[in-house]
Design an enzyme around this catalytic site. Structure first.
Site, PDB file in Angstrom:
ATOM      1  N   SER A  31       0.828  -1.214   0.000  1.00 27.91           N
ATOM      2  CA  SER A  31       0.000   0.000   0.000  1.00 27.91           C
ATOM      3  C   SER A  31       0.859   1.260   0.000  1.00 27.91           C
ATOM      4  CB  SER A  31      -0.926   0.004   1.213  1.00 27.91           C
ATOM      5  OG  SER A  31      -1.885  -1.014   1.141  1.00 27.91           O
ATOM      6  N   ASP A 329      -7.723  -7.534   4.497  1.00 25.59           N
ATOM      7  CA  ASP A 329      -6.718  -8.317   3.785  1.00 25.59           C
ATOM      8  C   ASP A 329      -6.227  -9.523   4.579  1.00 25.59           C
ATOM      9  OD1 ASP A 329      -6.731  -6.832   1.465  1.00 25.59           O
ATOM     10  OD2 ASP A 329      -5.101  -5.509   2.095  1.00 25.59           O
ATOM     11  N   LYS A 356     -13.053  -8.299  -3.865  1.00 24.86           N
ATOM     12  CA  LYS A 356     -11.600  -8.178  -3.840  1.00 24.86           C
ATOM     13  C   LYS A 356     -11.020  -8.810  -5.117  1.00 24.86           C
ATOM     14  CE  LYS A 356      -9.576  -6.634  -0.850  1.00 24.86           C
ATOM     15  NZ  LYS A 356      -9.112  -5.230  -0.691  1.00 24.86           N
ATOM     16  N   ARG A 403      -3.603 -13.845  -2.268  1.00 29.94           N
ATOM     17  CA  ARG A 403      -3.806 -14.182  -0.860  1.00 29.94           C
ATOM     18  C   ARG A 403      -4.437 -15.564  -0.694  1.00 29.94           C
ATOM     19  NH1 ARG A 403      -1.987  -9.701   1.510  1.00 29.94           N
ATOM     20  NH2 ARG A 403      -2.493  -7.718   0.519  1.00 29.94           N
TER      21      ARG A 403
END
Length: 448
Positions: A31, A329, A356, A403
């Protein structure tokens, strides 16, 4: 070392491992890497970024900024030097801007160009092209952004920035750091004061970085307790020298790994502990985790620490919907912790997971259910009946989600039977080097 892009399918088999030991340095925060690149490009003068995350997503942001006119050089040691173009200095790109799988790149760059007189066609891979962009497009249309190619508010999108952008006044009804940041980036090039009201706090790296870069930004509380963010536009930003801290969302995978594997001790360094990002540590502590903070320091205006993680007997937990935005997340890896815990866990208010990189709401249920863990949805909640063990024997589809791939690796660490993961190449979008670290500490897998 600069990562080579890998878009090939790469299936692996994960086997039950022995105890885990060793030290892991957390990779740089994704980020902050995106945001530091963008703000550096908006300065006049040279900005230096140390430890930029060299992932596919971040590289796509850097390439897009080059097309907008910034001079960006990244060396083999992940040091980045940016000669910026200044506020409002975006040049007309000579070709379409391709963003791969990066929703962060898409939403932030749409915000950046929305208040500049440029015509841009944004494109992405199959996964990104299925993700909705309306949340960021709708408020930016009020600024003056024109949508020339709609495509049901998904990429590919052809957009024209506003000729005479008007100040923003927007009340965030759904917590989203990406939408907030898109609006802030747009506001930087708008004459006058823009106002963004945020009832539920989301990650605040953009605000922290803007203060470092000398932007005119003020944050106060209103009578309802909401954050009121005010940005005065057309203010010159000052180039900086910054060092990117470690990504807590990446660290979370190895924190859970150390907890679920018996007789394991891991040291995980360079973990950013921004309160909007590190709440997963609090959640794991509530589950009975043995996590100790060994050292604290600061980078880039953020608190950072080193962690010592020891294997623990975890118990089930209830995560409230109010906590969900700060764990968005981490829910995939927390679901792995819940699977190995004893007792029921309930994760509440997870509707945002459906939009997502993939539908992570379904990904959690499919990953756990196929591996012998009782898991079901109740509306927007997920209930996991942890038995302290995972059967495994599953084949998990990542659906191009990094992820999901990493969570599946950790799920397989102590499963009784091997787990097949259909494609681990998406991991490079956020955590190049993940598989090397996995084997370094004792994880076992083989490529097909």
């Amino acid at each position: 070392m600069i990562m080579q892009l890998n878009n090939k399918n790469n299936a692996v088999i994960v086997y039950q491992s022995n105890s885990l030991h060793g030290a892991i340095r957390t990779p740089s925060d994704k980020s902050i890497s995106h945001r530091a690149l963008i703000l550096g490009a908006l300065c006049l003068g040279e900005t230096t970024i140390k430890n930029l995350l060299l992932s596919e997503d971040v590289i796509n942001t850097a390439e897009a900024l080059r097309q907008f006119g910034a001079n960006i050089n990244i060396n083999k040691d992940a040091e980045c030097k940016i000669s910026g173009i200044g506020i409002g200095g975006l040049l007309q790109p000579e070709k379409n801007i391709y963003l791969g799988n990066s929703g962060t790149s898409a939403r932030l760059l749409i915000g950046l160009m929305s208040s500049c007189e440029v015509l841009v066609k944004f494109e992405g891979d199959e996964s990104l092209s299925n993700r909705p962009m309306n949340r960021v497009l709708s408020p930016l249309q009020k600024v003056g952004l024109e949508i020339l190619e709609d495509n049901d508010r998904k990429l590919p999108l052809t957009l024209r920035g506003a000729t005479m952008p008007v100040p923003i006044y927007h009340h965030l009804t759904i917590p989203s750091a990406q939408v907030k940041t898109a609006l802030i980036l747009s506001a930087l090039n708008i004459s006058g004061t823009s106002t963004i009201i945020e009832p539920i706090k989301t990650r605040d790296h953009t605000e922290n970085l803007l203060k470092l870069f000398d932007a005119d930004i003020i944050i106060n509380k209103n009578s309802d307790g909401d954050d009121v963010i005010k940005i005065n536009g057309l203010v010159k930003l000052s180039p900086q020298k910054i060092d990117i801290p470690g990504d807590p969302s990446s660290a979370a995978f190895f924190v859970v790994a150390g907890l679920i594997m018996p007789n394991s001790v891991l040291k995980i360094t360079n973990v950013m502990t921004n309160p909007t990002r590190a709440h997963f540590i609090d959640v794991l502590n509530r589950m009975g985790a043995n996590i100790k903070i060994a050292k604290t320091y600061s980078k880039c205006g953020e608190d950072v620490c080193d962690l010592e993680v020891t294997s623990s007997e975890l118990k089930g937990i209830i995560i409230t919907k109010e906590e969900a935005p700060s764990l968005i997340d981490e829910f995939l890896i927390l679901s792995v912790a819940a699977a190995y815990a004893k007792g029921a866990s309930r994760f509440c208010g997870l509707s945002e997971l459906r939009v997502k990189e993939s539908n992570r709401f379904e990904a959690i249920i499919n990953m756990l259910s196929s591996s012998g863990v009782s898991c079901r949805n109740v509306g927007d909640d997920i209930v996991i009946d942890g038995k302290g063990e995972v059967i495994g024997g599953s084949e998990i589809k990542t659906n191009l989600d990094h992820r999901t791939a990493m969570a599946s690796f950790i799920l397989g660490l102590n499963a009784h039977n091997k787990i097949r993961i259909d494609d681990i190449s998406p991991i490079n979008t956020s955590f190049p080097g993940f598989t090397q670290l996995y084997t370094q500490i004792g994880g076992i897998y083989k490529s097909e």
